[in-house]
Scaffold this motif. Sequence first.
Motif, mmCIF file in Angstrom:
data_model
loop_
_atom_site.group_PDB
_atom_site.id
_atom_site.type_symbol
_atom_site.label_atom_id
_atom_site.label_comp_id
_atom_site.label_asym_id
_atom_site.label_seq_id
_atom_site.Cartn_x
_atom_site.Cartn_y
_atom_site.Cartn_z
ATOM 1 N N PRO A 24 3.071 -0.450 -2.747
ATOM 2 C CA PRO A 24 3.879 -1.680 -2.783
ATOM 3 C C PRO A 24 4.946 -1.676 -3.875
ATOM 4 O O PRO A 24 5.966 -2.347 -3.737
ATOM 5 N N SER A 25 4.722 -0.924 -4.957
ATOM 6 C CA SER A 25 5.697 -0.917 -6.044
ATOM 7 C C SER A 25 7.010 -0.261 -5.639
ATOM 8 O O SER A 25 8.034 -0.449 -6.292
ATOM 9 N N LEU A 26 7.003 0.537 -4.559
ATOM 10 C CA LEU A 26 8.210 1.207 -4.087
ATOM 11 C C LEU A 26 8.937 0.415 -3.008
ATOM 12 O O LEU A 26 9.988 0.837 -2.529
ATOM 13 N N SER A 27 8.369 -0.720 -2.625
ATOM 14 C CA SER A 27 8.972 -1.519 -1.560
ATOM 15 C C SER A 27 10.296 -2.107 -2.011
ATOM 16 O O SER A 27 10.436 -2.582 -3.148
ATOM 17 N N ARG A 28 11.287 -2.090 -1.112
ATOM 18 C CA ARG A 28 12.574 -2.720 -1.406
ATOM 19 C C ARG A 28 12.522 -4.230 -1.204
ATOM 20 O O ARG A 28 13.448 -4.940 -1.573
ATOM 21 N N LEU A 29 11.440 -4.690 -0.574
ATOM 22 C CA LEU A 29 11.224 -6.127 -0.406
ATOM 23 C C LEU A 29 9.921 -6.478 -1.115
ATOM 24 O O LEU A 29 8.836 -6.238 -0.582
ATOM 25 N N PRO A 30 9.982 -7.026 -2.311
ATOM 26 C CA PRO A 30 8.760 -7.311 -3.061
ATOM 27 C C PRO A 30 7.882 -8.321 -2.337
ATOM 28 O O PRO A 30 8.392 -9.324 -1.822
ATOM 29 N N PRO A 31 6.573 -8.073 -2.278
ATOM 30 C CA PRO A 31 5.679 -9.020 -1.604
ATOM 31 C C PRO A 31 5.572 -10.324 -2.368
ATOM 32 O O PRO A 31 5.626 -10.331 -3.604
ATOM 33 N N PRO A 32 5.436 -11.448 -1.668
ATOM 34 C CA PRO A 32 5.258 -12.733 -2.349
ATOM 35 C C PRO A 32 3.966 -12.731 -3.154
ATOM 36 O O PRO A 32 2.971 -12.125 -2.732
ATOM 37 N N PRO A 33 3.941 -13.365 -4.305
ATOM 38 C CA PRO A 33 2.723 -13.402 -5.125
ATOM 39 C C PRO A 33 1.540 -13.967 -4.355
ATOM 40 O O PRO A 33 1.651 -15.006 -3.703
ATOM 41 N N GLY A 34 0.428 -13.256 -4.423
ATOM 42 C CA GLY A 34 -0.801 -13.726 -3.786
ATOM 43 C C GLY A 34 -0.904 -13.455 -2.296
ATOM 44 O O GLY A 34 -1.932 -13.727 -1.689
ATOM 45 N N ASN A 35 0.154 -12.907 -1.684
ATOM 46 C CA ASN A 35 0.127 -12.617 -0.251
ATOM 47 C C ASN A 35 -0.225 -11.139 -0.061
ATOM 48 O O ASN A 35 0.627 -10.271 -0.209
ATOM 49 N N HIS A 36 -1.477 -10.867 0.278
ATOM 50 C CA HIS A 36 -1.955 -9.485 0.340
ATOM 51 C C HIS A 36 -1.719 -8.832 1.700
ATOM 52 O O HIS A 36 -1.928 -7.622 1.832
ATOM 53 N N VAL A 37 -1.311 -9.600 2.689
ATOM 54 C CA VAL A 37 -1.071 -9.002 4.005
ATOM 55 C C VAL A 37 0.412 -8.706 4.225
ATOM 56 O O VAL A 37 0.768 -7.989 5.159
ATOM 57 N N TYR A 38 1.272 -9.240 3.354
ATOM 58 C CA TYR A 38 2.704 -9.070 3.550
ATOM 59 C C TYR A 38 3.108 -7.596 3.551
ATOM 60 O O TYR A 38 3.812 -7.142 4.460
ATOM 61 N N TYR A 39 2.661 -6.844 2.542
ATOM 62 C CA TYR A 39 3.113 -5.449 2.452
ATOM 63 C C TYR A 39 2.608 -4.595 3.621
ATOM 64 O O TYR A 39 3.409 -3.851 4.219
ATOM 65 N N PRO A 40 1.314 -4.654 4.006
ATOM 66 C CA PRO A 40 0.905 -3.874 5.188
ATOM 67 C C PRO A 40 1.679 -4.237 6.449
ATOM 68 O O PRO A 40 2.032 -3.355 7.242
ATOM 69 N N LEU A 41 1.971 -5.517 6.619
ATOM 70 C CA LEU A 41 2.739 -5.931 7.796
ATOM 71 C C LEU A 41 4.188 -5.479 7.688
ATOM 72 O O LEU A 41 4.817 -5.144 8.692
ATOM 73 N N LEU A 42 4.714 -5.443 6.470
ATOM 74 C CA LEU A 42 6.074 -4.938 6.266
ATOM 75 C C LEU A 42 6.161 -3.455 6.621
ATOM 76 O O LEU A 42 7.103 -3.019 7.287
ATOM 77 N N VAL A 43 5.160 -2.675 6.200
ATOM 78 C CA VAL A 43 5.135 -1.249 6.535
ATOM 79 C C VAL A 43 5.085 -1.069 8.050
ATOM 80 O O VAL A 43 5.815 -0.249 8.625
ATOM 81 N N ALA A 44 4.231 -1.855 8.714
ATOM 82 C CA ALA A 44 4.144 -1.773 10.176
ATOM 83 C C ALA A 44 5.474 -2.153 10.818
ATOM 84 O O ALA A 44 5.919 -1.502 11.781
ATOM 85 N N HIS A 45 6.110 -3.186 10.295
ATOM 86 C CA HIS A 45 7.433 -3.613 10.813
ATOM 87 C C HIS A 45 8.448 -2.476 10.689
ATOM 88 O O HIS A 45 9.216 -2.212 11.628
ATOM 89 N N VAL A 46 8.457 -1.802 9.548
ATOM 90 C CA VAL A 46 9.392 -0.696 9.329
ATOM 91 C C VAL A 46 9.116 0.442 10.308
ATOM 92 O O VAL A 46 10.041 1.019 10.899
ATOM 93 N N LEU A 47 7.846 0.777 10.505
ATOM 94 C CA LEU A 47 7.496 1.898 11.384
ATOM 95 C C LEU A 47 7.808 1.581 12.844
ATOM 96 O O LEU A 47 8.363 2.420 13.568
ATOM 97 N N PHE A 48 7.465 0.383 13.291
ATOM 98 C CA PHE A 48 7.798 -0.001 14.671
ATOM 99 C C PHE A 48 9.319 -0.103 14.848
ATOM 100 O O PHE A 48 9.855 0.255 15.897
ATOM 101 N N GLY A 49 10.017 -0.585 13.817
ATOM 102 C CA GLY A 49 11.464 -0.639 13.884
ATOM 103 C C GLY A 49 12.084 0.746 13.973
ATOM 104 O O GLY A 49 13.103 0.943 14.655
ATOM 105 N N THR A 50 11.457 1.729 13.306
ATOM 106 C CA THR A 50 11.920 3.120 13.398
ATOM 107 C C THR A 50 11.805 3.628 14.824
ATOM 108 O O THR A 50 12.713 4.277 15.348
ATOM 109 N N VAL A 51 10.677 3.331 15.467
ATOM 110 C CA VAL A 51 10.486 3.717 16.872
ATOM 111 C C VAL A 51 11.581 3.093 17.735
ATOM 112 O O VAL A 51 12.165 3.751 18.608
ATOM 113 N N ALA A 52 11.874 1.818 17.483
ATOM 114 C CA ALA A 52 12.902 1.130 18.276
ATOM 115 C C ALA A 52 14.269 1.792 18.091
ATOM 116 O O ALA A 52 15.001 2.013 19.066
#
Length: 212
Positions: A24-52
Amino acid sequence: MGPLLLVVVVFLGFSVPPYLTFDPSLSRLPPPPGNHVYYPLLVAHVLFGTVAMVTACFQIWPAFRNNHRRGHRLTGRIYVFAGVLPAGLLGLYIGWHTAAGPSVRVANLVGSALWLVVTAIGLRAARQRRYGDHRRWMTRSFALTMSIVLSRVVNTVAMIVLMPQVDTTFLGSAELMRYSAASIGPWLSPLLLLLLADWLLERRKPGAARPA
């Protein structure tokens, strides 16, 4: 297709690797404080977006579409069901929880919803064998898919143009300037590419006026 593929490869080569570390420290979009699902979902969004993005190139490649009809249908299904659909749905969540301010939040929500709707209309047209409509709507879907690339360029230009105005337009607030610059790309890029897509579609209509 050569320049398009080059742009996609360069963009993905720059944007995707930090998320493949799952750090998460390398993310260009910092996760909101206390939101532990944001970063995994962001990674999934990036990967699915790559496929698209990758499969979208094959979808609009005339030689591939005309000579490999089965491949065109296969990559089309991958584009929709392993690209746009999951990336767009995750984009709604990521967009809602963005830390870039309300303008970017609304732009991301509108963009993700529009991406899903336009693609769904294109898919429905194909299933109804309305191939002319299918091609038009999927061209718009492609424009929205690629808007993320233009958005990064627009945001960079906006930052450069607005930076000298920190002490005047933004009353000395560099943070307000950054929020303003970051909001221009998500709004302007999809609009420009959709206008370009429709202009090209109009030019290619049978009987469209040709320059003398």
